[in-house]
Design an enzyme around this catalytic site. Structure first.
Site, PDB file in Angstrom:
ATOM      1  N   MET A 379     -26.698  15.407 -39.530  1.00 40.45           N
ATOM      2  CA  MET A 379     -25.843  14.321 -39.739  1.00 40.45           C
ATOM      3  C   MET A 379     -24.390  14.599 -39.946  1.00 40.45           C
ATOM      4  O   MET A 379     -23.765  14.770 -40.995  1.00 40.45           O
ATOM      5  CB  MET A 379     -26.389  13.856 -41.140  1.00 40.45           C
ATOM      6  CG  MET A 379     -27.803  13.662 -41.200  1.00 40.45           C
ATOM      7  SD  MET A 379     -28.563  12.921 -42.857  1.00 40.45           S
ATOM      8  CE  MET A 379     -28.066  14.333 -43.616  1.00 40.45           C
ATOM      9  N   ASP A 380     -24.006  14.936 -38.598  1.00 37.70           N
ATOM     10  CA  ASP A 380     -22.320  15.125 -38.476  1.00 37.70           C
ATOM     11  C   ASP A 380     -21.623  13.985 -38.396  1.00 37.70           C
ATOM     12  O   ASP A 380     -21.720  12.960 -37.790  1.00 37.70           O
ATOM     13  CB  ASP A 380     -22.423  15.837 -37.263  1.00 37.70           C
ATOM     14  CG  ASP A 380     -20.981  16.699 -37.298  1.00 37.70           C
ATOM     15  OD1 ASP A 380     -20.388  16.758 -38.239  1.00 37.70           O
ATOM     16  OD2 ASP A 380     -20.727  17.443 -36.066  1.00 37.70           O
ATOM     17  N   GLY A 381     -20.117  13.901 -39.241  1.00 39.56           N
ATOM     18  CA  GLY A 381     -19.277  13.068 -39.013  1.00 39.56           C
ATOM     19  C   GLY A 381     -19.220  12.129 -40.266  1.00 39.56           C
ATOM     20  O   GLY A 381     -18.135  11.384 -40.241  1.00 39.56           O
TER      21      GLY A 381
END
Ligand code: AKG
Ligand code: FE2
Length: 628
Positions: A379-381
């Site tokens: 879950m990047d960002g």
């Protein structure tokens, strides 16, 4: 209004002067008992909440502030406003930063084209000792009477806040200290207006503070906007009108509204009202209370500092609140976030159901092809999302959590049995301590939410595992994780693995160590029975055996991720194409997908796209697996 100057400067051409329907006012007078421990407490709380929800505010009678003190204070202010202009001039200022001042119309006098029929005298009154010196010395009773009144009204307001706090289910003292630190007295004085149809005593507005209490004199003027019309609020000189401010609206995540109100003028009589506002300290963080936010009740506002909010204060405060402080989801499928934001209305519920129906139809079609058994997400960002939308730090993670809930729902609806998420890596512990702390707090809160009856986990029968070196977590988070694992142990329809304090290399090293220890234990047992390898004095062939002491199956057995098969799809958002030490052992044959949107922006169609890509490559991936 014969004076042409007045006609130009004050003419608002009020089309609807509102009705004087006093019966409305009577329906919302609730008795606030002077004693908190009173048996009526629960009933009072319910009445306050009901009244606030139905009408926006309520009138308090039998509130414990003596009628004599109220009358005394009112007469002191009437006297003050009746003093010669030369004396009052000392206090006159258009600078809103001045802490004791008299001004006319609204806070925007210099900018407004047309003024309002109002004078206002305002000053701080808490703590008393720090503020009293700058209050007027005349009338001579001013400091003594207004000081006593301010202290009494503060006590009453804090008691009312406690009742509201309890009614909303918030932790005791939520509105104490910094949330209600500033106390402002705001006295309105309206002289008789030659033509009440031309102007207003105060424009329509919502109070920008936490909560207000208004002591009206016996002249009518206050109106509330309800069901599309302006309705008069009966003046009851011994009662207080209690008005939740916009901050209460935000904190209660709109369980309470902050009512729109305005003041009409009177042709014959002067009107004086004494308002007391409790205001958060400037750096106080306003946000929907965590206890009121869950997967079914998304936060409707982002976190902000009170000063950030107040700096945008114009008369059109309501609009400002919506434009700048509501949570801006920015999801690709905006329809969904809109639904989540307003899930209570019938129309949105209808569209919500329709959306869910269409989604299920779509999934039926998608299921004709192979459905992935296990999808893993990096879950990047979240932080980038907060920066991009100029949100306060931490908001990205909160919005990211909402996105996760939606994605989980889609996965389970599609029939994906295993979902794994990379929530927090061991590397992440190196971030700033405050950031780690706030992510951990959020995590604990969300973990606790998972075991609630109505949570998505129970809805879809999901068993939860926390994966990683849980010893690195704080005791409270670890205990919460253990509780969630135990509470969901009976769920068998799907599995959610949450990787916290995890890196793949740590997992591999840990699994190898465990395998070795297991073997050593076996060896020790065999040695003790005299049949073992006997490490001391090993011969050549026994040496070979030691080299093969552990094999892949042994290591795999001890992997944290042994609870799930290898993933079929690994999705990493933000367009990053690295695995960042996530599932390195398990991802040898999985389909990688790295869309460019940030995690909080992930939506239904991204998931569909990933599954379609997987289906296109399915035969090839299966071939590769067989070659191993
Ligand atoms: O004077 C009144 O009746 C209302 C005053 C008010 O709404 C305010 O000061 O915010
Ligand atoms: Fe107001």
């Amino acid at each position: 209004m014969s004076n042409p100057y007045l006609k130009v400067m004050y003419s608002h051409q009020i089309e609807d002067l509102g009705s004087k329907l006093f019966h409305f006012a009577k329906t919302f007078q609730w008795l606030i008992s002077a004693k908190d421990a009173d048996l009526d407490r629960a009933e009072t709380i319910q009445k306050i909440l009901k009244s606030c929800q139905e009408f926006g505010f309520f009138q308090a009678i039998n509130h414990g502030v003596s009628e004599c003190l109220m009358n005394d204070t009112m007469s002191v202010f009437k006297e003050f406003f009746g003093m010669p202009a030369e004396y009052k001039e000392n206090f006159f200022s258009n600078d809103p930063n001045k802490s004791c001042r008299l001004y006319s119309s609204t806070l925007n006098y210099d900018k407004e084209e047309v003024h309002y029929w109002r004078d206002n005298f305002t000053h701080h009154c808490h703590p008393l000792e720090e503020n009293m010196q700058i209050w007027p010395e005349k009338p001579t009773r001013y400091r003594e009477v207004v000081g006593t009144y301010s202290a009494e009204v503060r006590k009453l307001l804090l008691r009312i806040l406690d009742l509201i706090c309890e009614g909303l289910g918030l932790e005791l003292g939520y509105f104490g200290d910094e949330a209600s630190k500033i106390q402002l007295l705001s006295v309105n004085h309206h002289i008789p207006c030659p033509d009440p149809s031309l102007t207003l005593g105060m424009p329509e507005h919502c109070d920008p503070n936490l909560i207000s209490i208004l002591h009206q004199c016996d002249v009518y003027g206050l109106q509330a906007f309800k069901d599309g019309q302006w309705i008069g609020v009966e003046p009851l000189p011994s009662a207080f009108v209690v008005i939740p401010g916009l901050q209460l609206r935000v904190i209660s995540n709109e369980k309470l509204i902050s009512p729109k109100h305005r003041v009409v003028t009177d042709a014959k009589e002067s009107r004086t009202t004494i308002g007391t506002f409790l205001i958060p300290s400037h750096d106080f963080l306003i946000e929907p209370a965590r206890a009121l936010v869950n997967e079914n009740n998304s936060p409707l506002y982002r976190t902000f500092k009170y000063k950030e909010f107040f700096s945008t204060f114009t008369g059109k405060i309501f609009l400002v609140l919506y434009q700048r402080f509501t949570v801006h989801f920015g999801y690709a499928d905006l329809a969904r976030s809109d639904m989540e934001k307003a899930s209570n209305t019938q129309a949105t519920q209808f569209f919500g159901n329709l959306g869910s129906f269409l989604r299920k139809c779509f999934f039926r079609v998608l299921c004709i092809g192979p459905v992935p058994n296990h999808i893993a997400f990096i879950m990047d960002g979240n932080r980038r999302y907060a920066r991009k939308h100029k949100l306060i730090e931490g908001s990205g993670h909160k919005i990211g959590f909402l996105a996760l809930m939606s994605i989980l729902r889609y996965c389970y609806e599609l029939g994906v049995k295993y979902v794994t998420i990379y929530a927090f890596s061991i590397e992440n512990f190196k971030r700033r301590p405050e950031e780690v702390q706030s992510v951990m707090e959020l995590m604990q809160e969300k973990i606790e939410g998972l075991i609630k009856e109505e949570s998505i986990v129970n809805h879809y029968g999901v068993r939860v595992y926390f994966i990683g070196n849980l010893k690195l977590l704080s005791r409270s988070v670890r205990l919460a994780a253990e509780r969630a694992m135990a509470a969901t142990a009976g769920n068998s329809k799907a599995v959610l693995s949450i990787c916290v304090a995890y890196t793949s290399t740590d997992e591999i090293v840990h699994a190898v160590q465990e395998s070795c220890e297991e073997k050593w234990d076996e060896i020790r047992v065999l040695d003790a029975s005299g049949a073992g390898y006997g490490l001391i004095g090993l011969g050549g062939s026994e040496m070979d055996e030691r080299e093969h002491l552990i094999d892949i199956a042994d290591v795999e057995k001890h992997m944290y991720m042994a609870v799930a098969p290898d993933p079929d799809i690994l999705i990493r958002t933000s367009g990053e194409t690295r695995l960042s030490n996530f599932l390195l052992w398990q991802s040898a044959h999985c389909h990688l997908y790295s869309p460019s949107m940030l995690w909080p922006e992930i939506g239904f169609w991204h998931l569909v796209r990933a599954v379609l890509d997987f289906q296109r490559n399915f035969v090839y991936l299966e071939e590769k697996k067989k070659q191993v």
